[in-house]
Design an enzyme around this catalytic site. Structure first.
Site, PDB file in Angstrom:
ATOM      1  N   ASP A  71       0.869  -1.164   0.000  1.00 51.67           N
ATOM      2  CA  ASP A  71       0.000   0.000   0.000  1.00 51.67           C
ATOM      3  C   ASP A  71       0.909   1.217   0.000  1.00 51.67           C
ATOM      4  O   ASP A  71       1.960   1.226   0.651  1.00 51.67           O
ATOM      5  CB  ASP A  71      -0.944   0.010   1.215  1.00 51.67           C
ATOM      6  CG  ASP A  71      -2.175   0.878   0.948  1.00 51.67           C
ATOM      7  OD1 ASP A  71      -2.748   0.768  -0.156  1.00 51.67           O
ATOM      8  OD2 ASP A  71      -2.555   1.667   1.820  1.00 51.67           O
ATOM      9  N   TYR A 153       0.369   9.821  -8.998  1.00 56.19           N
ATOM     10  CA  TYR A 153       0.723  11.236  -8.806  1.00 56.19           C
ATOM     11  C   TYR A 153       2.101  11.582  -9.383  1.00 56.19           C
ATOM     12  O   TYR A 153       2.604  12.676  -9.153  1.00 56.19           O
ATOM     13  CB  TYR A 153       0.695  11.577  -7.313  1.00 56.19           C
ATOM     14  CG  TYR A 153      -0.661  11.461  -6.666  1.00 56.19           C
ATOM     15  CD1 TYR A 153      -1.549  12.541  -6.642  1.00 56.19           C
ATOM     16  CD2 TYR A 153      -1.077  10.276  -6.072  1.00 56.19           C
ATOM     17  CE1 TYR A 153      -2.796  12.446  -6.041  1.00 56.19           C
ATOM     18  CE2 TYR A 153      -2.323  10.156  -5.473  1.00 56.19           C
ATOM     19  CZ  TYR A 153      -3.180  11.246  -5.462  1.00 56.19           C
ATOM     20  OH  TYR A 153      -4.420  11.146  -4.873  1.00 56.19           O
TER      21      TYR A 153
END
Length: 195
Positions: A71, A153
Site C-alpha cells: 500500500d 501522482y
C-alpha cells in the site's frame, strides 16, 4: 524453503512490471488474475501498513498461497498528511489518476509549503508469517503536471535532489530512488535468500 513463484496481491499491471524487473526473473511474480482472484481486496485500515497487511492476509487465507501486498500513500504536509491512505481514491472510488491529481492541485492552491512524501509498506506472508518492508521518498508537489511516464501522482511529484518529476524519469531511474523501489529492494533481498 526454495521459492519459484509468489503472488503479488494487486491488479495494477504497472506495479507488477516494476517488481518483476527488480527480481531479475529469479522468482516468478503471479497476479491476482493468475490465481483466479477477481474480488476487490479489503482496505479498511486507517494506516498504510494496516492496509498492506489486510490485503496480504486476505489472499493468503482465501487462496492458500505465499503472497505480498503493498500500500502506498502520498502524504502532503500542508494537507495534514492527506491524501495518505486514500491516495488511490482521493477524488472518488474510480481510482482516476487525473481526477486525483486535479483535486490535489486544487486543494494546494495558494499553499507555499509544497513538501510531500511517498510512503510504501509491503506486507509479505510466507508460511503464515508476516514480514513488512518500508520505503519513503521526500519531495515537493509542483504546480503543474510534467512528464508522461509512470502513473498515479508521478507527474506532480518532484523528489528532493532532482529537477524532474517521477513522470519525467525512466522506470529504471524511478525504481532506483522511489519509495516502492526502496521497499521492493528490501523485499527482493529477503526473497533472494529463499531462492
Amino acid at each position: 524453503m526454495l521459492m519459484h513463484s509468489i503472488v503479488f496481491a494487486t491488479g495494477n499491471s504497472n506495479k507488477i512490471a516494476e517488481v518483476s524487473q527488480l527480481l531479475d526473473g529469479k522468482i516468478d511474480i503471479q497476479s491476482l488474475g493468475d490465481i483466479g482472484c477477481e474480488e476487490t481486496l479489503p482496505e479498511t485500515s486507517a494506516t498504510i501498513a494496516g492496509n498492506a497487511s489486510e490485503k496480504a492476509w486476505y489472499v493468503h487465507k482465501n487462496y492458500k498461497v505465499n503472497c505480498f501486498s503493498e500500500d502506498t500513500g502520498l502524504e502532503v504536509e500542508a494537507l495534514n498528511g492527506e491524501p495518505g491512505v486514500y491516495s488511490a481514491r482521493y477524488a472518488g472510488p474510480a481510482h482516476d489518476d487525473e481526477a486525483n491529481m486535479s483535486l490535489l492541485l486544487a486543494n494546494m492552491k495558494g499553499e507555499e509549503d509544497r513538501r510531500a512524501r511517498f510512503h510504501t509498506v509491503i506486507a509479505l506472508i510466507i508460511d503464515g508469517k508476516e514480514h513488512q518492508f518500508e520505503g519513503v521518498v521526500e519531495g515537493q508537489i509542483i504546480h503543474h503536471k510534467k512528464g508522461n511516464q509512470g502513473f498515479g501522482y508521478d507527474p506532480i511529484f518532484m523528489p528532493d535532489g532532482y529537477n524532474r518529476t517521477f513522470a519525467q524519469m525512466s522506470s529504471e531511474e524511478k525504481s532506483s530512488i522511489s519509495h516502492r523501489g526502496q521497499a521492493v529492494q528490501k523485499l527482493v533481498a529477503f526473497l533472494k535468500g529463499k531462492v
